[in-house]
Design a protein around this motif. Sequence first.
Motif, PDB file in Angstrom:
ATOM      1  N   PRO A 172     -16.270 -11.524  26.187  1.00 36.46           N
ATOM      2  CA  PRO A 172     -17.522 -11.144  25.521  1.00 36.46           C
ATOM      3  C   PRO A 172     -17.788 -11.925  24.242  1.00 36.46           C
ATOM      4  N   ARG A 173     -16.748 -12.206  23.476  1.00 30.86           N
ATOM      5  CA  ARG A 173     -16.952 -12.926  22.211  1.00 30.86           C
ATOM      6  C   ARG A 173     -17.421 -14.357  22.473  1.00 30.86           C
ATOM      7  N   VAL A 174     -16.942 -14.969  23.550  1.00 35.55           N
ATOM      8  CA  VAL A 174     -17.372 -16.317  23.904  1.00 35.55           C
ATOM      9  C   VAL A 174     -18.856 -16.321  24.235  1.00 35.55           C
ATOM     10  N   ILE A 175     -19.290 -15.322  25.011  1.00 34.53           N
ATOM     11  CA  ILE A 175     -20.712 -15.216  25.372  1.00 34.53           C
ATOM     12  C   ILE A 175     -21.547 -15.004  24.120  1.00 34.53           C
ATOM     13  N   ARG A 176     -21.102 -14.104  23.251  1.00 33.70           N
ATOM     14  CA  ARG A 176     -21.858 -13.800  22.038  1.00 33.70           C
ATOM     15  C   ARG A 176     -22.075 -15.046  21.197  1.00 33.70           C
ATOM     16  N   MET A 177     -21.026 -15.846  21.027  1.00 35.64           N
ATOM     17  CA  MET A 177     -21.134 -17.023  20.174  1.00 35.64           C
ATOM     18  C   MET A 177     -22.100 -18.041  20.772  1.00 35.64           C
ATOM     19  N   THR A 178     -22.020 -18.253  22.076  1.00 35.15           N
ATOM     20  CA  THR A 178     -22.913 -19.210  22.726  1.00 35.15           C
ATOM     21  C   THR A 178     -24.363 -18.767  22.626  1.00 35.15           C
ATOM     22  N   VAL A 179     -24.611 -17.504  22.935  1.00 40.77           N
ATOM     23  CA  VAL A 179     -25.982 -16.988  22.884  1.00 40.77           C
ATOM     24  C   VAL A 179     -26.509 -17.011  21.452  1.00 40.77           C
ATOM     25  N   LEU A 180     -25.663 -16.677  20.497  1.00 37.93           N
ATOM     26  CA  LEU A 180     -26.081 -16.711  19.097  1.00 37.93           C
ATOM     27  C   LEU A 180     -26.488 -18.123  18.671  1.00 37.93           C
ATOM     28  N   SER A 181     -25.702 -19.120  19.071  1.00 38.95           N
ATOM     29  CA  SER A 181     -26.033 -20.482  18.672  1.00 38.95           C
ATOM     30  C   SER A 181     -27.391 -20.908  19.217  1.00 38.95           C
ATOM     31  N   ALA A 182     -27.716 -20.472  20.441  1.00 41.69           N
ATOM     32  CA  ALA A 182     -29.027 -20.799  21.015  1.00 41.69           C
ATOM     33  C   ALA A 182     -30.131 -19.985  20.365  1.00 41.69           C
ATOM     34  N   ALA A 183     -29.835 -18.725  20.035  1.00 36.67           N
ATOM     35  CA  ALA A 183     -30.854 -17.861  19.438  1.00 36.67           C
ATOM     36  C   ALA A 183     -31.193 -18.275  18.013  1.00 36.67           C
ATOM     37  N   LEU A 184     -30.251 -18.891  17.309  1.00 41.73           N
ATOM     38  CA  LEU A 184     -30.479 -19.307  15.929  1.00 41.73           C
ATOM     39  C   LEU A 184     -31.025 -20.735  15.834  1.00 41.73           C
ATOM     40  N   ALA A 185     -31.170 -21.412  16.963  1.00 39.56           N
ATOM     41  CA  ALA A 185     -31.687 -22.775  16.941  1.00 39.56           C
ATOM     42  C   ALA A 185     -33.106 -22.800  16.400  1.00 39.56           C
ATOM     43  N   VAL A 186     -33.409 -23.836  15.627  1.00 39.77           N
ATOM     44  CA  VAL A 186     -34.724 -23.951  14.993  1.00 39.77           C
ATOM     45  C   VAL A 186     -35.705 -24.526  16.002  1.00 39.77           C
ATOM     46  N   TYR A 187     -36.324 -23.635  16.747  1.00 42.09           N
ATOM     47  CA  TYR A 187     -37.338 -24.025  17.721  1.00 42.09           C
ATOM     48  C   TYR A 187     -38.077 -22.759  18.117  1.00 42.09           C
ATOM     49  N   PRO A 188     -39.388 -22.697  17.916  1.00 45.55           N
ATOM     50  CA  PRO A 188     -40.086 -21.421  18.071  1.00 45.55           C
ATOM     51  C   PRO A 188     -40.277 -20.972  19.515  1.00 45.55           C
ATOM     52  N   ALA A 189     -40.618 -21.884  20.426  1.00 48.48           N
ATOM     53  CA  ALA A 189     -41.008 -21.500  21.783  1.00 48.48           C
ATOM     54  C   ALA A 189     -39.810 -21.585  22.710  1.00 48.48           C
ATOM     55  N   ARG A 190     -39.042 -20.517  22.785  1.00 48.54           N
ATOM     56  CA  ARG A 190     -37.852 -20.534  23.628  1.00 48.54           C
ATOM     57  C   ARG A 190     -37.510 -19.125  24.090  1.00 48.54           C
ATOM     58  N   ASN A 191     -36.827 -19.054  25.195  1.00 44.91           N
ATOM     59  CA  ASN A 191     -36.204 -17.820  25.645  1.00 44.91           C
ATOM     60  C   ASN A 191     -34.841 -18.152  26.217  1.00 44.91           C
ATOM     61  N   ILE A 192     -33.980 -17.165  26.266  1.00 45.85           N
ATOM     62  CA  ILE A 192     -32.591 -17.364  26.676  1.00 45.85           C
ATOM     63  C   ILE A 192     -32.302 -16.446  27.854  1.00 45.85           C
ATOM     64  N   VAL A 193     -31.706 -17.018  28.899  1.00 47.43           N
ATOM     65  CA  VAL A 193     -31.305 -16.240  30.065  1.00 47.43           C
ATOM     66  C   VAL A 193     -29.826 -16.513  30.333  1.00 47.43           C
ATOM     67  N   VAL A 194     -29.023 -15.467  30.313  1.00 47.62           N
ATOM     68  CA  VAL A 194     -27.605 -15.589  30.639  1.00 47.62           C
ATOM     69  C   VAL A 194     -27.440 -15.267  32.114  1.00 47.62           C
ATOM     70  N   LEU A 195     -26.964 -16.237  32.867  1.00 46.80           N
ATOM     71  CA  LEU A 195     -26.813 -16.095  34.316  1.00 46.80           C
ATOM     72  C   LEU A 195     -25.423 -15.536  34.598  1.00 46.80           C
ATOM     73  N   VAL A 196     -25.320 -14.226  34.607  1.00 45.40           N
ATOM     74  CA  VAL A 196     -24.036 -13.549  34.779  1.00 45.40           C
ATOM     75  C   VAL A 196     -23.635 -13.639  36.248  1.00 45.40           C
ATOM     76  N   ASP A 197     -22.549 -14.350  36.510  1.00 44.64           N
ATOM     77  CA  ASP A 197     -22.112 -14.586  37.887  1.00 44.64           C
ATOM     78  C   ASP A 197     -20.802 -13.873  38.203  1.00 44.64           C
ATOM     79  N   ASP A 198     -20.454 -12.863  37.390  1.00 43.43           N
ATOM     80  CA  ASP A 198     -19.240 -12.101  37.663  1.00 43.43           C
ATOM     81  C   ASP A 198     -19.356 -11.417  39.021  1.00 43.43           C
ATOM     82  N   PRO A 199     -18.241 -11.230  39.726  1.00 43.12           N
ATOM     83  CA  PRO A 199     -18.299 -10.517  41.011  1.00 43.12           C
ATOM     84  C   PRO A 199     -18.908  -9.132  40.835  1.00 43.12           C
ATOM     85  N   VAL A 200     -19.860  -8.783  41.684  1.00 44.82           N
ATOM     86  CA  VAL A 200     -20.533  -7.489  41.534  1.00 44.82           C
ATOM     87  C   VAL A 200     -19.560  -6.340  41.725  1.00 44.82           C
ATOM     88  N   THR A 201     -18.452  -6.604  42.421  1.00 37.45           N
ATOM     89  CA  THR A 201     -17.459  -5.546  42.613  1.00 37.45           C
ATOM     90  C   THR A 201     -16.618  -5.313  41.368  1.00 37.45           C
TER      91      THR A 201
END
Length: 734
Positions: A172-201
């Motif tokens: 979880p901490r790895v995901i948080r850091m990656t998403v944070l770096s993208a969310a704090l990027a200086v660019y107004p028109a953006r959205n972030i999608v995390v493609l969670v591919d963990d086994p559904v089971t």
Amino acid sequence: MTHAIDLKEFRPDFRPAGDGKRSGPPSLRLVQPLAPVPAVPVLPTAAEPDVSDAGPAVAALPVTKAARRARVEAFVNGLPFLVLIVVSVAGFGAILQLAVQDHRLRALRLQDTVAMAGLWFCSLCYLINRYGASQRSPVARTGLQAAMSQQDGEARGGRHVTVLVPSYCEEPRVIRMTVLSAALAVYPARNIVVLVDDPVTDTVSVARSLEAVDGVRRDLAVPVERMRDQQRAFALRRRSGLFDPAREADLLSRNFHWLADWLDRYGQAFLAGGQPAFAHIDRYFMDAILWPLVGHYRKRAEAATSLRSAGAIEAAYADVSVAFCTDITTFQRKQFANLSHAANKAMNLNAYIALMGGRYRKRSQSGRGYLRAETGRRADLAVRRPDYILTLDADSVIKPEYLRNLAAVLEQDETLGVVQTPYLSFPDSTTCVERYAGATTDIQYLVHQGSSHFKAGFWVGANALIRFEALKAIETVDVQNGMPVPVFIQDRTVIEDTGSTIDLLAKGWGVSNYYAALARSATPADFGALCIQRKRWCNGGLIILGSLLRAMWIAPRGSFGLLGFVLRLHYLVSPVVGNICLFVLMVNSRPSLSFLFAMALAVLPYFLLYGLDLRRLGYRFGDLVAVSALNLLLLPVAFAGILESLVQLVTGRKTSFARTPKVEGRTVVPVFYFLFYGATLGFMGWIAAASVATGNLWAAVSPAANACLILYGLVRYIGLRNVLADCMAGFRRG
């Protein structure tokens, strides 16, 4: 289960510092943020190794005094590399001359000469790429200065970027850091999608991943909502005729101080929740991403006090209201039976890219979920069609200026399909494997920069800003489980980015590397995990080679120059040519003194430059010994990857995608590798002993040195106790 950081528990006082002064971390005092501008703010680059003069390469420069000075500087910078290239060519020429003249050992010389030719080819391509990098640096600086005003307008123009983060069972901490770096990027028109591919089971892993993403969105909602409330309040006061320039400037300054304080508290809380094994990654995240933003907003707070124009204040509120991205969502392709479930990163990305620009309803049939296209308004899922896509591995981070600067490059050159900054490893690692494996990765940063000078760049998949139009141009349709599946990023091999580069070239799209260190990515911290990663990297080049040859003929004119083709050829075949030729020389060569000196002359420029590049990247010249030992240990790993490529070429069956483990403990090393090391050490020892016994001391130098390097690597990178444990585990299993 992870939770959002509660800032109130860390520091209850949310009031902005009135004087704008606060004692922060030592690195904060070194930050020199730029003054605010009406458009998207330009951020400083935090201290990095001296690997570039940040800026995109601009091919055409105006004929000005500055441009002429840049060309002179390029010539001066490139002169040492040209000298090294000449020395290397002279050394190889001497080898050829000795091979022709020595009739008595001609059969042996043929084997040695062919193997030496392969190594020399790889070293020469390295020298040429480094020459190319030396030519890019001054041109990049001049071109960026000339294009800054244009970049500001384009970055504010609103070309939309969708950030895709493919994730598979990440911490979880790895995901948080990656998403944070993208969310704090200086660019107004953006959205972030995390493609969670963990086994559904694996409901626990899925829940942890989803909570990590939700935690970031909740955390960032606090400053975003406050800044938007302040923006609306300002607009209301202005419409109501209550605009007081001095009061509004003071209030704007306080809001910037509040934002800086919030980021400061958030960073301190983030550090407090870290793990010792990943402390160097956390520190880099703070020093290169959060603290510069803190300094930047404090600087803007100071500058805001002098604003008196309602338009300038309105523009500042507009900037800060979109400073952080909260449009952060998740998507799980494995929830839907009519999407590809192929177990690799490429198809995880393809499944979502295929949905872009459409509206869908979720259906359930026989207990399985489906997505159906919806033309009306009753859509459960609407996927934006972006102008650009940023693919960002879940163990990578980008600096705040990444999106703004790279988007400007795509705007300047409509023929580019991909622009990226080749990633560097995280600095100050605590394990030998991570440090020296990271050194080999960092060296590739300079190689990729040089290849871009010759228009021979390759897409490196850890991060890349991709033009959506270019992806549509290389779209194909595959059939999986009887269903048509759109494919944009090819998954014919496990090096999907390299293969997709060839597809883009065939359609006339270019790939370029931005000459600044704006991204970092994790490096395996133990040798077993490193073996899995490097085996994957060595698998696929032979398979793609045919595509490169076909693309050369069908690509638009000008896409392939001769030197660019040679460098691309080297990139694909170097794992095969370099490793096999090195091994042949290790076990087969009986060099005479003259041949040994000619070999040294041919490859000495490579090793000299490699050591100097290590210094440039923040390592020591002496680390060349540790890197060489690691490369020898990775020989059987490379052979395993090459063998898998050959099996796929013969059978046509795709190799399964082996993900790099990201765990705190060790990954077991396959026993086959230890058998290889043992056989190689025994043979090297026999050659050295036989050479000494016959009085040919020079012939004993090379095998003795290689044996010492392998022993050194086993002790330093694995450890004798772990060697015994892994061997016993391997023999018990089979």
